[in-house]
Design a protein around this motif. Sequence first.
Motif, PDB file in Angstrom:
ATOM      1  N   ASN A   1      43.093  50.193   5.252  1.00 32.88           N
ATOM      2  CA  ASN A   1      44.805  49.959   5.033  1.00 32.88           C
ATOM      3  C   ASN A   1      45.474  50.723   3.538  1.00 32.88           C
ATOM      4  O   ASN A   1      46.790  50.684   4.341  1.00 32.88           O
ATOM      5  CB  ASN A   1      44.778  48.434   4.927  1.00 32.88           C
ATOM      6  CG  ASN A   1      44.695  47.616   6.061  1.00 32.88           C
ATOM      7  OD1 ASN A   1      43.945  47.782   6.976  1.00 32.88           O
ATOM      8  ND2 ASN A   1      44.632  45.995   6.168  1.00 32.88           N
TER       9      ASN A   1
ATOM     10  N   ALA B   1      48.324  46.087   2.400  1.00 37.21           N
ATOM     11  CA  ALA B   1      47.753  45.378   2.881  1.00 37.21           C
ATOM     12  C   ALA B   1      48.309  43.874   1.672  1.00 37.21           C
ATOM     13  O   ALA B   1      48.403  43.963   0.941  1.00 37.21           O
ATOM     14  CB  ALA B   1      46.325  45.060   2.406  1.00 37.21           C
TER      15      ALA B   1
ATOM     16  N   ASP C   1      51.674  42.915   1.020  1.00 37.22           N
ATOM     17  CA  ASP C   1      52.540  42.933   0.282  1.00 37.22           C
ATOM     18  C   ASP C   1      52.076  43.023  -1.647  1.00 37.22           C
ATOM     19  O   ASP C   1      53.266  42.294  -2.547  1.00 37.22           O
ATOM     20  CB  ASP C   1      53.770  42.212   0.516  1.00 37.22           C
ATOM     21  CG  ASP C   1      54.032  42.182   1.806  1.00 37.22           C
ATOM     22  OD1 ASP C   1      54.746  41.443   2.539  1.00 37.22           O
ATOM     23  OD2 ASP C   1      54.115  43.410   2.299  1.00 37.22           O
TER      24      ASP C   1
ATOM     25  N   VAL D   1      54.498  49.004   3.798  1.00 32.65           N
ATOM     26  CA  VAL D   1      53.528  47.727   3.184  1.00 32.65           C
ATOM     27  C   VAL D   1      52.333  47.657   3.217  1.00 32.65           C
ATOM     28  O   VAL D   1      51.739  48.011   4.478  1.00 32.65           O
ATOM     29  CB  VAL D   1      54.594  46.651   4.077  1.00 32.65           C
ATOM     30  CG1 VAL D   1      54.244  45.122   4.048  1.00 32.65           C
ATOM     31  CG2 VAL D   1      56.010  46.980   4.206  1.00 32.65           C
TER      32      VAL D   1
ATOM     33  N   GLY E   1      48.845  34.314   4.854  1.00 38.63           N
ATOM     34  CA  GLY E   1      50.090  34.949   5.180  1.00 38.63           C
ATOM     35  C   GLY E   1      50.973  34.237   3.351  1.00 38.63           C
ATOM     36  O   GLY E   1      51.732  34.303   3.592  1.00 38.63           O
TER      37      GLY E   1
ATOM     38  N   THR F   1      46.816  41.862   8.565  1.00 38.76           N
ATOM     39  CA  THR F   1      46.448  40.440   8.832  1.00 38.76           C
ATOM     40  C   THR F   1      44.607  40.443   9.443  1.00 38.76           C
ATOM     41  O   THR F   1      44.215  39.525   9.386  1.00 38.76           O
ATOM     42  CB  THR F   1      47.581  40.211   9.603  1.00 38.76           C
ATOM     43  OG1 THR F   1      47.535  41.188  10.909  1.00 38.76           O
ATOM     44  CG2 THR F   1      48.647  39.412   9.265  1.00 38.76           C
TER      45      THR F   1
ATOM     46  N   LEU G   1      48.549  49.493   7.415  1.00 40.53           N
ATOM     47  CA  LEU G   1      48.900  48.654   8.158  1.00 40.53           C
ATOM     48  C   LEU G   1      49.083  47.622   7.446  1.00 40.53           C
ATOM     49  O   LEU G   1      48.943  46.895   5.868  1.00 40.53           O
ATOM     50  CB  LEU G   1      47.080  48.635   8.147  1.00 40.53           C
ATOM     51  CG  LEU G   1      47.050  50.896   8.744  1.00 40.53           C
ATOM     52  CD1 LEU G   1      45.646  50.121   8.940  1.00 40.53           C
ATOM     53  CD2 LEU G   1      47.729  51.119   9.907  1.00 40.53           C
ATOM     54  N   ASP G   2      49.351  46.436   8.784  1.00 37.33           N
ATOM     55  CA  ASP G   2      49.368  45.489   8.420  1.00 37.33           C
ATOM     56  C   ASP G   2      48.249  44.488   7.413  1.00 37.33           C
ATOM     57  O   ASP G   2      47.156  45.364   8.198  1.00 37.33           O
ATOM     58  CB  ASP G   2      50.174  44.243   9.327  1.00 37.33           C
ATOM     59  CG  ASP G   2      49.789  43.351   9.612  1.00 37.33           C
ATOM     60  OD1 ASP G   2      48.912  42.498   9.449  1.00 37.33           O
ATOM     61  OD2 ASP G   2      50.553  42.695   8.440  1.00 37.33           O
TER      62      ASP G   2
END
Length: 235
Positions: free
Chosen positions: A77, A212, A214, A210, A137, A85, A82-83
């Motif tokens: 990540n 993991a 942020d 961005v 989040g 989530t 990567l995001d």
Amino acid sequence: MGSVGLLYVGAVLAINGLMLLGYVEARSAAPLNLFVGALQVVTPTYLIFTAGGDQATILAASGLYLFGFTYLYVGINLLAGLDGTGLGWFSAFVALAALVYAGLNFWYNTPSDPAFGVIWLYWAVLWGLFWVTLGVGRVEWTRYTGGVALVAGVVTAAIPAFLLLTGNWADNVNRWAWGLAVIEVASLLLLFPLRSRYTAPAQLPESEPVVAGDVPGPRGSAPEDARRSTGPRVR
């Protein structure tokens, strides 16, 4: 072999904690995550293949994959931007599994190991925080999660690893259990103010990936200073 792996779990948890606290740049934490993640996949695989069908050995090794896959996931990540989530929801699975492993150490394993039962409970809380921060989040929990990860790296991994490697663990598990329980509960309470001091980062430019959750940059860096000056504070 598991004790050796636990020592380096302590190292990577400490680095990841410092990253979430803003003292380590995110990409620079990726290599150690990949190294330790690979170690925590190879080690249980070896232990299972050489266990000769011994269920106790296989059960003990099975939990190591939770760490191995987590750190490989984190490393990928961070490098790929990567995001987070997916990692967050995988962390929810790890947290639930950690509760089961805690119960096994308290009541199922022979001999029982209440100290590791207490350690698994703390890991369940930590991975639950990863789920809250990344999966749900709630980024205002980022620094608190980092503080808990840093404590976990030292108290629940590095120190127990050295005690195991020097043969000073098995004869004092009840003493370690009580001591760890006090330290863990105290850390969760004392670190909680970190949550209220989180500053939500400003939107990053498209050229900057961005990572993991942020993750904030190191304190004192230009990007982090910019975020601190522009981002609204979360109460």
